[in-house]
Design a protein around this motif. Sequence first.
Motif, PDB file in Angstrom:
ATOM      1  N   ASN A  45       0.798  -1.195  -0.077  1.00 19.41           N
ATOM      2  CA  ASN A  45      -0.258   0.045   0.022  1.00 19.41           C
ATOM      3  C   ASN A  45       0.938   1.204   0.081  1.00 19.41           C
ATOM      4  OD1 ASN A  45      -2.007   2.029   1.136  1.00 19.41           O
ATOM      5  ND2 ASN A  45      -3.154   0.384   1.049  1.00 19.41           N
ATOM      6  N   SER A  46       0.350   2.125  -0.749  1.00 13.76           N
ATOM      7  CA  SER A  46       1.034   3.625  -0.952  1.00 13.76           C
ATOM      8  C   SER A  46       1.382   4.323   0.473  1.00 13.76           C
ATOM      9  CB  SER A  46       0.413   4.489  -1.894  1.00 13.76           C
ATOM     10  OG  SER A  46      -0.698   4.932  -1.644  1.00 13.76           O
ATOM     11  N   SER A  47       0.456   3.833   1.471  1.00 12.58           N
ATOM     12  CA  SER A  47       0.324   4.177   2.853  1.00 12.58           C
ATOM     13  C   SER A  47       1.411   4.068   3.630  1.00 12.58           C
ATOM     14  CB  SER A  47      -0.887   4.234   3.464  1.00 12.58           C
ATOM     15  OG  SER A  47      -1.162   2.770   3.689  1.00 12.58           O
ATOM     16  N   ASN A  48       2.171   2.928   2.993  1.00 10.89           N
ATOM     17  CA  ASN A  48       3.432   2.329   3.874  1.00 10.89           C
ATOM     18  C   ASN A  48       4.495   3.450   4.382  1.00 10.89           C
ATOM     19  OD1 ASN A  48       6.258   0.968   3.946  1.00 10.89           O
ATOM     20  ND2 ASN A  48       4.713  -0.705   4.244  1.00 10.89           N
ATOM     21  N   ARG A  57       6.206   6.018   1.957  1.00 11.84           N
ATOM     22  CA  ARG A  57       6.249   7.644   2.258  1.00 11.84           C
ATOM     23  C   ARG A  57       7.520   8.580   2.221  1.00 11.84           C
ATOM     24  NH1 ARG A  57       2.206   6.174   5.974  1.00 11.84           N
ATOM     25  NH2 ARG A  57       3.457   7.011   7.486  1.00 11.84           N
TER      26      ARG A  57
END
Length: 394
Positions: free
Chosen positions: A180-183, A187
């Motif tokens: 997930n790009s929220s990792n 980030r």
Amino acid sequence: MKEQFNPNLKKNKGNILKNIFGICFVWFLIFIFTFYIDGETGMILAYFALFSAVISYLTAYLARKRINISFSCDEYVRKGDKLKVKITAGKTGKLPLAFVDLFIKTGEVIGGDEKHFKLSLSLKTSEEFEFDIDALTGGNSRIYISGIFSSGFMGVVSYPAETEMQSKNIGVIPDIPEINSSNALFRAVNDIVVTSDDEEQDSPLAFSANSVAGYEHREYIEGDSLKRINWKLSSKRSKLMVRLDEASASVQPVVIIDLCHKNILNQEKNIQGAFALLSLFIKQGIACKVYFKSENNDLQCFTAESEESLNNILMTVLITPSENISHFDESIFYSEKACAYIMFSAEIPEKLINSDFVKANKDNIHFIVADENAVTNSPVNIWNLNPDNCFRKV
């Protein structure tokens, strides 16, 4: 005919002691028969046994140059599938062979077994058969012929065949997880990339003929790839801005894959983590430089800028033998000027972690280890890909 034996059989030794004992027992019976039962028949049996031993020796010795064995199989196989191996055995000349002992060894990733086949080509010039190998773990492995022996039909004498021993590298394709790009790791690196991009754009030398440009932009036109939208610049100008050119090397993160390992599970985990992160970068429109070492420890460099290029890099990594590859040292960071370095390694050498370059640039360098217990109390950024496919800081 063919017959598969215990994989742990030792080449050219197998049952030789048993065969010698059996022949000695036969000669003992002939001795008893000759001197205590029927001398004439016993002598006939003795001559026949001696003649058989000579023929067995000659067929084994003369056949050692007449054997040709090869195999064929796919270069890649997915983890969990079976690799089909086709064996082709042949002989030259018309004279019959006795038996051929064939030993095939596989690397640990695809089982690590030694298979033993006993073939007979007495009445035909060639034979083909297949067997399956389980692809157990993602990574690089090898299948090779470890021994070919010409054996007499009595099983006492055996000679190594004077023929080429074929070998082939096999790439086992692991499942690449989605991140997930929220990792937190993504980030952190993404912020560095965006900051570097802005620094390139805002520089008064950005478009000078003697400087290195970052990106050039124009307004979004319907049909443009969403991957080229610079979201941060778009928010500043309140309209969608699209990148026209590729990023300069200085604003591309560098991903370093250390293929040196002592455990095949760590090798697989490194590959999964590296390509999962690279896939996320590409989906977000961030091109990366990818470094790893070849079988001869030569530095390999590729640019991952699309799913196709990333897949080609993965196939190249999987087919690279790792037995003789050494760990990276500090010099890897001097090979490319980059905004961020991400190294995937089974175990990071302490000398590298404590190097002056790493200490001076620790905010821009991230190490991802397969084993979270491999490094403790380190001042640098060390991460681990947990079972939930999330990079967690160690």
